[in-house]
Design a protein around this motif. Sequence first.
Motif, short mmCIF file in Angstrom:
data_model
loop_
_atom_site.label_atom_id
_atom_site.label_comp_id
_atom_site.label_asym_id
_atom_site.label_seq_id
_atom_site.Cartn_x
_atom_site.Cartn_y
_atom_site.Cartn_z
N ALA A 1 0.64 -1.83 -0.13
CA ALA A 1 0.28 -0.30 -0.20
C ALA A 1 0.39 1.00 0.24
O ALA A 1 0.10 2.28 -0.73
CB ALA A 1 -1.29 -0.43 1.06
N ARG A 2 1.71 1.17 0.78
CA ARG A 2 2.87 2.17 0.84
C ARG A 2 3.61 2.86 -0.86
O ARG A 2 3.51 3.89 -0.64
CB ARG A 2 4.21 2.26 1.78
CG ARG A 2 5.01 2.84 1.48
CD ARG A 2 4.79 4.36 2.11
NE ARG A 2 5.79 5.52 1.84
CZ ARG A 2 6.39 5.55 1.37
NH1 ARG A 2 6.00 5.46 -0.06
NH2 ARG A 2 7.18 6.30 0.59
N ALA A 3 3.82 1.66 -1.40
CA ALA A 3 4.59 2.20 -2.98
C ALA A 3 3.39 2.74 -3.08
O ALA A 3 3.81 3.03 -4.34
CB ALA A 3 4.92 0.62 -3.14
N ALA A 4 2.06 1.97 -3.53
CA ALA A 4 1.04 2.16 -4.66
C ALA A 4 0.93 3.85 -4.15
O ALA A 4 0.25 4.33 -5.07
CB ALA A 4 -0.53 1.26 -4.67
N LEU A 5 1.42 5.12 -2.86
CA LEU A 5 0.79 5.54 -2.79
C LEU A 5 2.03 6.50 -2.86
O LEU A 5 1.36 7.95 -2.82
CB LEU A 5 0.45 5.82 -1.16
CG LEU A 5 -0.82 4.90 -0.78
CD1 LEU A 5 -0.77 5.38 0.86
CD2 LEU A 5 -2.05 6.31 -1.04
N VAL A 6 2.85 6.41 -3.92
CA VAL A 6 3.93 6.97 -3.97
C VAL A 6 3.81 8.50 -4.73
O VAL A 6 3.39 9.49 -5.03
CB VAL A 6 5.08 6.51 -4.44
CG1 VAL A 6 5.62 7.68 -5.73
CG2 VAL A 6 6.22 5.85 -3.94
N PRO A 7 2.75 7.98 -6.38
CA PRO A 7 1.94 9.12 -6.97
C PRO A 7 0.84 9.50 -6.72
O PRO A 7 1.11 10.63 -6.73
CB PRO A 7 1.57 8.19 -8.85
CG PRO A 7 1.60 6.86 -8.28
CD PRO A 7 2.06 6.60 -6.66
N ALA A 8 0.33 9.16 -5.54
CA ALA A 8 -0.80 9.85 -4.64
C ALA A 8 -0.31 10.72 -3.87
O ALA A 8 -0.73 12.46 -3.79
CB ALA A 8 -1.68 8.71 -4.34
#
Length: 458
Positions: free
Chosen positions: A193-200
């Motif tokens: 989840a933390r990696a997915a949030l980079v562009p967010a």
Amino acid sequence: MSLSLVLATAALLAAEPTPLPPGHPTIPPGTQASPTMGPGAGSGAANGALPPGHPTMPAGSPVAPGTPLPSGHPTVDANKLPPSAEELMKQLDSSEGLREREKTFEIASSLGKLYYTNGRNTEALAYLGQAQAKADGVRSLFLASRKKLGKAPIATPEAANCGFTPGQALDAMEAVAQSRAKSGDTAGAAACARAALVPAMDVDVLRGNALYLGGDSANALKAYARVLEVEPRHEEALYAHSSLLFETKGEDLQALKSAREGFDALVTANPESPRAAMARELSVRIDETVKAGGRRKWLASRAADRKVRLSQSTAQAAALPPDAPRPLSPEMVDAVKNTERTPELEAGLTKLVEEGEEHLARGRYQEALANYTRVVPFQPENGRAKAGMAWALVGLGRPMGARVWSVALQSDAGAVEKLGDTLLAKGDAKGAKALWEKLAQDVPNYPNKAALQAKLSQ
């Protein structure tokens, strides 16, 4: 921002006729054709086959640029260039109901970045907000997973075997993180989840910037704080959040202490960053402000110190011979109270910009800033006004000056160069050269670099 992604966005949202050349067979949704596809490659979309009716492609290696098209392939106009950002925005503006349509995170964020980099913050905020909403689910999952882990460190996506690939869609990455959570793998869920949030997090930073430029400092602070809740060491969010706290919370000692902690954290995590030197300086200034009891008291103490130095200078001047040059008194520039922001006639706004440039040429940065803040809300696309506002903030040494300067360069670097011409014409050769030097330093690939270097060498 990827131009190809923006173009795909425009085609998808505008629902215009197919961009394929006339006579090209329809491509079913979801089909992914392989450039190496040959006659025996199969016919299913899942296997990468060309759609029914498409001319046969030669087997083997991908077709090299310049190779003639297969027999029967519709003509392609090789001279047709992709639309410019301005042309693309005109197409998007004319698309009815564009804002209300459902979008993926990637499409919403691309639209937001497009409008933001072109100075249209109202539209940027609308699309960046939609992108933010698409990321709220994975963000909540991360915060919940991290809470369960307690003080345990978050693993990297590689260590957690998330299997993400560059450019992977956020919803696909969220699905992986959700699957880990359902299986009881809290550590894996948090890492993915933390990696997915980079562009967010990039979207939240841009939202904060757009809100600040629109005068909404309170919500800008919240946008930066969202990033720091996920990643406390995020460099850009740390700098922006601390700068804005210092700029707007001068009498709130607790907020000032938080700003100092943010600057100190930035220096600790990124000691070689270009922002580190300014962060150290601002940390010291905040410490002095806190010890004085707030900005008003700090400014009062500095004013008292100046009076003492002035009286000493006056006494020294009195002891000089009559024909000796007298020391100059320090200039005190008072802030000009902003007038109410009401709709202005075009001629009135132009006059304010001209007055602002006159102030800049005379080193009256605060007065110039007061003029530009009355123009930009009504003409956010006015590159001339944005360039002047950025240079005024740089001249004042405001913490957010670097950010506004960066936005001015991204949206219209040519207007920044022309501001130097104006300063030179008004007699401020030193200011013009300083502006051009900063432009050349911050935009090393500036298109008009040769002409700029010629000005600097004069």
